[in-house]
Scaffold this motif. Structure first.
Motif, PDB file in Angstrom:
ATOM      1  N   ILE A  18      63.302  45.928  74.084  1.00 49.57           N
ATOM      2  CA  ILE A  18      64.815  45.888  74.133  1.00 49.57           C
ATOM      3  C   ILE A  18      65.645  46.773  73.391  1.00 49.57           C
ATOM      4  O   ILE A  18      66.454  47.614  73.716  1.00 49.57           O
ATOM      5  CB  ILE A  18      65.312  44.267  73.532  1.00 49.57           C
ATOM      6  CG1 ILE A  18      64.910  43.319  74.525  1.00 49.57           C
ATOM      7  CG2 ILE A  18      66.761  44.524  73.838  1.00 49.57           C
ATOM      8  CD1 ILE A  18      64.972  41.899  74.328  1.00 49.57           C
ATOM      9  N   ILE A  19      65.294  46.962  71.884  1.00 41.30           N
ATOM     10  CA  ILE A  19      65.878  47.876  71.109  1.00 41.30           C
ATOM     11  C   ILE A  19      65.709  49.442  71.478  1.00 41.30           C
ATOM     12  O   ILE A  19      66.793  50.131  71.235  1.00 41.30           O
ATOM     13  CB  ILE A  19      65.344  47.440  69.478  1.00 41.30           C
ATOM     14  CG1 ILE A  19      65.994  46.151  69.024  1.00 41.30           C
ATOM     15  CG2 ILE A  19      65.905  48.844  68.608  1.00 41.30           C
ATOM     16  CD1 ILE A  19      65.198  45.783  67.848  1.00 41.30           C
ATOM     17  N   ARG A  20      64.620  49.839  71.810  1.00 37.21           N
ATOM     18  CA  ARG A  20      64.351  51.162  72.374  1.00 37.21           C
ATOM     19  C   ARG A  20      64.733  51.396  73.950  1.00 37.21           C
ATOM     20  O   ARG A  20      64.566  52.375  74.194  1.00 37.21           O
ATOM     21  CB  ARG A  20      62.936  51.300  72.184  1.00 37.21           C
ATOM     22  CG  ARG A  20      62.205  51.149  70.684  1.00 37.21           C
ATOM     23  CD  ARG A  20      61.120  51.930  70.602  1.00 37.21           C
ATOM     24  NE  ARG A  20      60.060  51.099  71.304  1.00 37.21           N
ATOM     25  CZ  ARG A  20      59.092  52.007  72.284  1.00 37.21           C
ATOM     26  NH1 ARG A  20      59.195  52.943  72.549  1.00 37.21           N
ATOM     27  NH2 ARG A  20      58.274  51.217  72.838  1.00 37.21           N
ATOM     28  N   SER A  21      65.505  50.513  74.439  1.00 38.29           N
ATOM     29  CA  SER A  21      66.025  50.664  75.778  1.00 38.29           C
ATOM     30  C   SER A  21      67.725  50.519  75.888  1.00 38.29           C
ATOM     31  O   SER A  21      68.137  50.014  75.002  1.00 38.29           O
ATOM     32  CB  SER A  21      65.482  49.576  76.652  1.00 38.29           C
ATOM     33  OG  SER A  21      64.185  49.532  76.699  1.00 38.29           O
ATOM     34  N   ASP A  22      67.993  51.472  76.774  1.00 37.13           N
ATOM     35  CA  ASP A  22      69.495  51.398  77.013  1.00 37.13           C
ATOM     36  C   ASP A  22      69.944  50.203  78.059  1.00 37.13           C
ATOM     37  O   ASP A  22      70.906  49.698  77.803  1.00 37.13           O
ATOM     38  CB  ASP A  22      70.064  52.864  77.578  1.00 37.13           C
ATOM     39  CG  ASP A  22      69.216  53.288  78.749  1.00 37.13           C
ATOM     40  OD1 ASP A  22      68.409  52.609  79.131  1.00 37.13           O
ATOM     41  OD2 ASP A  22      69.766  54.284  79.300  1.00 37.13           O
ATOM     42  N   ILE A  23      69.152  49.926  78.700  1.00 37.17           N
ATOM     43  CA  ILE A  23      69.186  48.604  79.621  1.00 37.17           C
ATOM     44  C   ILE A  23      67.988  47.672  79.560  1.00 37.17           C
ATOM     45  O   ILE A  23      66.773  48.405  79.660  1.00 37.17           O
ATOM     46  CB  ILE A  23      69.448  49.076  81.059  1.00 37.17           C
ATOM     47  CG1 ILE A  23      70.918  49.812  81.108  1.00 37.17           C
ATOM     48  CG2 ILE A  23      69.521  47.807  82.025  1.00 37.17           C
ATOM     49  CD1 ILE A  23      71.003  50.375  82.463  1.00 37.17           C
ATOM     50  N   PHE A  24      68.166  46.340  79.436  1.00 34.42           N
ATOM     51  CA  PHE A  24      66.952  45.701  79.591  1.00 34.42           C
ATOM     52  C   PHE A  24      67.356  44.477  80.744  1.00 34.42           C
ATOM     53  O   PHE A  24      68.301  43.965  80.563  1.00 34.42           O
ATOM     54  CB  PHE A  24      66.747  44.848  78.131  1.00 34.42           C
ATOM     55  CG  PHE A  24      65.562  43.854  78.140  1.00 34.42           C
ATOM     56  CD1 PHE A  24      64.538  44.030  78.149  1.00 34.42           C
ATOM     57  CD2 PHE A  24      66.009  42.508  78.351  1.00 34.42           C
ATOM     58  CE1 PHE A  24      63.420  43.057  78.167  1.00 34.42           C
ATOM     59  CE2 PHE A  24      65.398  41.359  78.482  1.00 34.42           C
ATOM     60  CZ  PHE A  24      63.729  41.651  78.073  1.00 34.42           C
ATOM     61  N   VAL A 130      71.409  43.967  67.780  1.00 33.45           N
ATOM     62  CA  VAL A 130      71.007  44.774  68.762  1.00 33.45           C
ATOM     63  C   VAL A 130      72.070  44.630  69.768  1.00 33.45           C
ATOM     64  O   VAL A 130      72.583  43.563  70.516  1.00 33.45           O
ATOM     65  CB  VAL A 130      69.799  44.062  69.229  1.00 33.45           C
ATOM     66  CG1 VAL A 130      69.265  44.970  70.548  1.00 33.45           C
ATOM     67  CG2 VAL A 130      68.618  44.052  68.199  1.00 33.45           C
ATOM     68  N   ASN A 131      72.275  45.918  70.347  1.00 30.52           N
ATOM     69  CA  ASN A 131      73.231  45.965  71.365  1.00 30.52           C
ATOM     70  C   ASN A 131      73.145  46.590  72.469  1.00 30.52           C
ATOM     71  O   ASN A 131      73.863  47.163  73.296  1.00 30.52           O
ATOM     72  CB  ASN A 131      74.571  47.106  70.568  1.00 30.52           C
ATOM     73  CG  ASN A 131      75.264  46.333  69.434  1.00 30.52           C
ATOM     74  OD1 ASN A 131      75.645  45.334  69.464  1.00 30.52           O
ATOM     75  ND2 ASN A 131      75.174  47.043  68.476  1.00 30.52           N
ATOM     76  N   THR A 132      71.797  46.417  72.801  1.00 28.68           N
ATOM     77  CA  THR A 132      71.335  46.905  74.198  1.00 28.68           C
ATOM     78  C   THR A 132      72.073  46.233  75.196  1.00 28.68           C
ATOM     79  O   THR A 132      72.240  44.904  75.297  1.00 28.68           O
ATOM     80  CB  THR A 132      69.914  46.664  74.263  1.00 28.68           C
ATOM     81  OG1 THR A 132      69.096  47.433  73.319  1.00 28.68           O
ATOM     82  CG2 THR A 132      69.509  47.135  75.657  1.00 28.68           C
ATOM     83  N   LYS A 133      72.402  46.948  76.600  1.00 29.20           N
ATOM     84  CA  LYS A 133      72.907  46.039  77.486  1.00 29.20           C
ATOM     85  C   LYS A 133      71.845  45.190  78.357  1.00 29.20           C
ATOM     86  O   LYS A 133      70.726  45.505  78.603  1.00 29.20           O
ATOM     87  CB  LYS A 133      73.581  47.204  78.735  1.00 29.20           C
ATOM     88  CG  LYS A 133      74.294  46.562  79.863  1.00 29.20           C
ATOM     89  CD  LYS A 133      74.627  47.658  80.652  1.00 29.20           C
ATOM     90  CE  LYS A 133      75.664  46.961  81.856  1.00 29.20           C
ATOM     91  NZ  LYS A 133      75.962  48.172  82.677  1.00 29.20           N
TER      92      LYS A 133
END
Length: 225
Positions: A18-24, A130-133
């Motif tokens: 999740i952290i390494r993604s811009d969208i999860f 964590v602020n991933t969309k």
């Protein structure tokens, strides 16, 4: 971009994706899998690890999606889980700071495992800053098959990079992604060590173990490769 089915008290590798993604994408349109991490996970005790399992109403769940898979709330599982967390982490460094927050989380009642895991995930993402969309597959128009489903998601959101779990090698049709200019990265998560209670370090505990013992969230992705 990444995606994963719902998980109860997810391990650190889940949050790494999740952290390494811009969208999860929270994949709650897939089927329930018995003995998976969807409705159970482990915490550490003085005797080793132990499972915390959310009871599922078994009738019809094999044909149902996670959106339809119901929790058996006739069993007092939530207070049992909370009591286990209390007694096994009351000496943890962050217990006083964290326990009241998680106690309030377990006061809510949910009908389906999808809804519980989603609301719990939002709690953990906030706790870890964590602020991933986050999007739910149940809110999106999607194709049903695994590889087509992931490819469809990537195309919908114009992704050029998809982070997959290692099991993705068993079902992703890589040439279809290559033809669309989408690179697949298979996660190779190297679990970090951190200070734990109860003796020798045990990796892959549920997130509550990490959260109670340290606030160094940089450790989560620092171990990625």
């Amino acid at each position: 971009m990444s995606a994963h089915q719902p998980a109860y008290l997810p391990w650190l590798g889940y949050f790494d994706k999740i952290i390494r993604s811009d969208i999860f994408i929270f994949l709650d349109t897939v089927q329930y899998e018995k003995n998976s991490y969807i409705n159970r996970n482990r915490i550490k005790t003085p005797q080793g690890s132990t499972w915390l399992t959310i009871p599922i109403k078994s009738k019809g769940h094999i044909q149902s999606t996670l959106l339809e898979t119901k929790i058996d709330n006739s069993k007092n599982w939530s207070q049992k889980h909370l009591k286990n967390i209390y007694f096994n982490y009351k000496k943890a460094p962050r217990f006083e700071e964290c326990y009241q927050k998680i106690e309030s989380l377990y006061q809510h009642s949910y009908e389906t495992i999808s809804e519980l895991c989603y609301e719990h995930l939002l709690f953990w993402l906030k706790a870890l800053d964590v602020n991933t969309k986050i999007l739910r597959s149940g809110d999106l128009p999607l194709s049903p098959k695994k590889s087509d489903l992931i490819l469809d998601l990537c195309q919908q959101f114009h992704a050029d990079h998809y982070i997959s779990g290692t099991l993705g090698k068993n079902y992703l049709i890589e040439k279809d992604f290559q033809e669309q200019g989408i690179a697949i990265e298979y996660q190779n998560y190297q679990h970090p060590c951190y200070s734990q209670l109860h003796g020798d370090f045990l990796p892959a505990m549920g997130i509550v173990d990490f959260w109670m013992n340290t606030d160094n969230t940089a450790l989560i992705t620092g171990a990625s490769s």
